[in-house]
Design a protein around this motif. Structure first.
Motif, PDB file in Angstrom:
ATOM      1  N   LYS A  66     -14.384  -9.108   6.482  1.00 50.59           N
ATOM      2  CA  LYS A  66     -13.792 -10.173   7.288  1.00 50.59           C
ATOM      3  C   LYS A  66     -12.263 -10.073   7.297  1.00 50.59           C
ATOM      4  CE  LYS A  66     -14.147 -14.700   6.189  1.00 50.59           C
ATOM      5  NZ  LYS A  66     -14.775 -16.011   5.998  1.00 50.59           N
ATOM      6  N   GLU A  67     -11.697  -9.685   6.161  1.00 49.62           N
ATOM      7  CA  GLU A  67     -10.236  -9.615   6.070  1.00 49.62           C
ATOM      8  C   GLU A  67      -9.665  -8.398   6.785  1.00 49.62           C
ATOM      9  OE1 GLU A  67      -6.732  -9.386   2.679  1.00 49.62           O
ATOM     10  OE2 GLU A  67      -8.750 -10.010   2.114  1.00 49.62           O
ATOM     11  N   TYR A  68     -10.312  -7.236   6.660  1.00 45.44           N
ATOM     12  CA  TYR A  68      -9.725  -5.999   7.169  1.00 45.44           C
ATOM     13  C   TYR A  68     -10.375  -5.463   8.436  1.00 45.44           C
ATOM     14  CZ  TYR A  68      -7.217  -5.841   2.779  1.00 45.44           C
ATOM     15  OH  TYR A  68      -6.407  -6.143   1.729  1.00 45.44           O
ATOM     16  N   HIS A  69     -11.394  -6.111   8.942  1.00 50.57           N
ATOM     17  CA  HIS A  69     -12.063  -5.621  10.139  1.00 50.57           C
ATOM     18  C   HIS A  69     -11.108  -5.679  11.322  1.00 50.57           C
ATOM     19  CE1 HIS A  69     -15.307  -4.685  12.845  1.00 50.57           C
ATOM     20  NE2 HIS A  69     -15.033  -5.755  13.579  1.00 50.57           N
ATOM     21  N   GLY A  70     -11.117  -4.625  12.114  1.00 47.89           N
ATOM     22  CA  GLY A  70     -10.210  -4.544  13.261  1.00 47.89           C
ATOM     23  C   GLY A  70     -10.470  -5.639  14.280  1.00 47.89           C
ATOM     24  N   ARG A  71      -9.418  -6.305  14.674  1.00 46.44           N
ATOM     25  CA  ARG A  71      -9.513  -7.340  15.696  1.00 46.44           C
ATOM     26  C   ARG A  71      -8.705  -6.917  16.914  1.00 46.44           C
ATOM     27  NH1 ARG A  71      -8.819 -10.310  10.708  1.00 46.44           N
ATOM     28  NH2 ARG A  71      -6.611  -9.916  10.905  1.00 46.44           N
TER      29      ARG A  71
ATOM     30  N   ARG B  88      -2.919  -4.748  16.540  1.00 43.77           N
ATOM     31  CA  ARG B  88      -2.100  -5.589  15.662  1.00 43.77           C
ATOM     32  C   ARG B  88      -0.641  -5.264  15.897  1.00 43.77           C
ATOM     33  NH1 ARG B  88      -5.665  -4.793  10.250  1.00 43.77           N
ATOM     34  NH2 ARG B  88      -7.221  -6.342  10.781  1.00 43.77           N
ATOM     35  N   SER B  89       0.185  -6.226  15.616  1.00 43.33           N
ATOM     36  CA  SER B  89       1.624  -5.977  15.741  1.00 43.33           C
ATOM     37  C   SER B  89       2.077  -5.114  14.561  1.00 43.33           C
ATOM     38  CB  SER B  89       2.392  -7.296  15.760  1.00 43.33           C
ATOM     39  OG  SER B  89       2.335  -7.899  14.484  1.00 43.33           O
ATOM     40  N   VAL B  90       3.284  -4.576  14.692  1.00 50.69           N
ATOM     41  CA  VAL B  90       3.838  -3.747  13.625  1.00 50.69           C
ATOM     42  C   VAL B  90       4.006  -4.578  12.362  1.00 50.69           C
ATOM     43  CG1 VAL B  90       5.828  -2.347  12.931  1.00 50.69           C
ATOM     44  CG2 VAL B  90       4.971  -2.213  15.270  1.00 50.69           C
ATOM     45  N   LYS B  91       4.435  -5.832  12.504  1.00 52.39           N
ATOM     46  CA  LYS B  91       4.624  -6.714  11.350  1.00 52.39           C
ATOM     47  C   LYS B  91       3.297  -6.981  10.646  1.00 52.39           C
ATOM     48  CE  LYS B  91       6.770 -10.598   9.400  1.00 52.39           C
ATOM     49  NZ  LYS B  91       6.380 -10.234   8.069  1.00 52.39           N
ATOM     50  N   GLU B  92       2.233  -7.278  11.406  1.00 53.80           N
ATOM     51  CA  GLU B  92       0.916  -7.528  10.801  1.00 53.80           C
ATOM     52  C   GLU B  92       0.413  -6.300  10.059  1.00 53.80           C
ATOM     53  OE1 GLU B  92      -1.406  -8.652  14.161  1.00 53.80           O
ATOM     54  OE2 GLU B  92      -1.116 -10.791  13.808  1.00 53.80           O
ATOM     55  N   THR B  93       0.600  -5.122  10.650  1.00 50.71           N
ATOM     56  CA  THR B  93       0.159  -3.883  10.007  1.00 50.71           C
ATOM     57  C   THR B  93       0.942  -3.624   8.728  1.00 50.71           C
ATOM     58  OG1 THR B  93      -0.378  -2.983  12.181  1.00 50.71           O
ATOM     59  CG2 THR B  93      -0.243  -1.419  10.375  1.00 50.71           C
ATOM     60  N   ALA B  94       2.248  -3.846   8.768  1.00 51.43           N
ATOM     61  CA  ALA B  94       3.077  -3.656   7.577  1.00 51.43           C
ATOM     62  C   ALA B  94       2.656  -4.626   6.473  1.00 51.43           C
ATOM     63  CB  ALA B  94       4.547  -3.841   7.920  1.00 51.43           C
ATOM     64  N   ASP B  95       2.383  -5.878   6.847  1.00 51.67           N
ATOM     65  CA  ASP B  95       1.935  -6.864   5.852  1.00 51.67           C
ATOM     66  C   ASP B  95       0.575  -6.480   5.274  1.00 51.67           C
ATOM     67  OD1 ASP B  95       4.215  -8.351   6.188  1.00 51.67           O
ATOM     68  OD2 ASP B  95       3.302  -9.775   7.603  1.00 51.67           O
ATOM     69  N   LEU B  96      -0.282  -5.914   6.107  1.00 52.15           N
ATOM     70  CA  LEU B  96      -1.626  -5.535   5.670  1.00 52.15           C
ATOM     71  C   LEU B  96      -1.582  -4.461   4.584  1.00 52.15           C
ATOM     72  CD1 LEU B  96      -4.661  -6.036   6.339  1.00 52.15           C
ATOM     73  CD2 LEU B  96      -4.488  -4.078   7.864  1.00 52.15           C
ATOM     74  N   VAL B  97      -0.683  -3.492   4.731  1.00 57.47           N
ATOM     75  CA  VAL B  97      -0.610  -2.405   3.759  1.00 57.47           C
ATOM     76  C   VAL B  97       0.439  -2.631   2.678  1.00 57.47           C
ATOM     77  CG1 VAL B  97      -1.542  -0.672   5.320  1.00 57.47           C
ATOM     78  CG2 VAL B  97       0.913  -1.028   5.239  1.00 57.47           C
ATOM     79  N   GLY B  98       1.177  -3.758   2.767  1.00 53.21           N
ATOM     80  CA  GLY B  98       2.105  -4.097   1.693  1.00 53.21           C
ATOM     81  C   GLY B  98       3.529  -3.594   1.873  1.00 53.21           C
ATOM     82  N   PHE B  99       3.902  -3.229   3.094  1.00 57.08           N
ATOM     83  CA  PHE B  99       5.275  -2.782   3.352  1.00 57.08           C
ATOM     84  C   PHE B  99       6.085  -3.925   3.939  1.00 57.08           C
ATOM     85  CE2 PHE B  99       3.222   1.525   3.909  1.00 57.08           C
ATOM     86  CZ  PHE B  99       3.685   2.017   2.708  1.00 57.08           C
TER      87      PHE B  99
END
Length: 101
Positions: A75-80, A83-94
């Motif tokens: 539910k948390e990581y399934h592709g929706r 994503r924006s660059v900010k969301e992707t960076a937050d997802l991987v911890g950058f």
């Protein structure tokens, strides 16, 4: 793990899996309680191994816990979609670099 601990953990996982959090009328909960009562005094007479009923309970507990964890991660990581660059960076911890002006 003792039989009581396994039973309580199984019922806890069933409660978390139930849509309303109530397992009072759950067939699965009734079956688990019946099996634990059945093997409470006769586990050495009916089981091949001494702790076979507890081992089976631990196996079911592992399955229920793993399924719940998988669903949470999915539910948390399934592709929706995109994503924006900010969301992707937050997802991987950058952190994105800031642009000073």
């Amino acid at each position: 793990m003792s039989a009581t601990t396994v039973l309580r953990s199984l019922l806890h996982e069933l409660r978390q899996a139930a849509p309303n959090g109530c397992i009072k009328d759950s067939l699965a909960a009734r079956y688990i309680l019946a099996q634990f009562k059945k093997f409470k005094t006769t586990d050495q007479q009916l089981c091949k191994a001494r702790n076979e009923a507890v081992f089976l309970g631990q196996t079911y507990l592992t399955y229920l816990t793993s399924t719940r964890n998988y669903n949470e991660l999915h539910k948390e990581y399934h592709g929706r979609g995109e994503r924006s660059v900010k969301e992707t960076a937050d997802l991987v911890g950058f952190k994105l670099p800031t642009d000073p002006k």
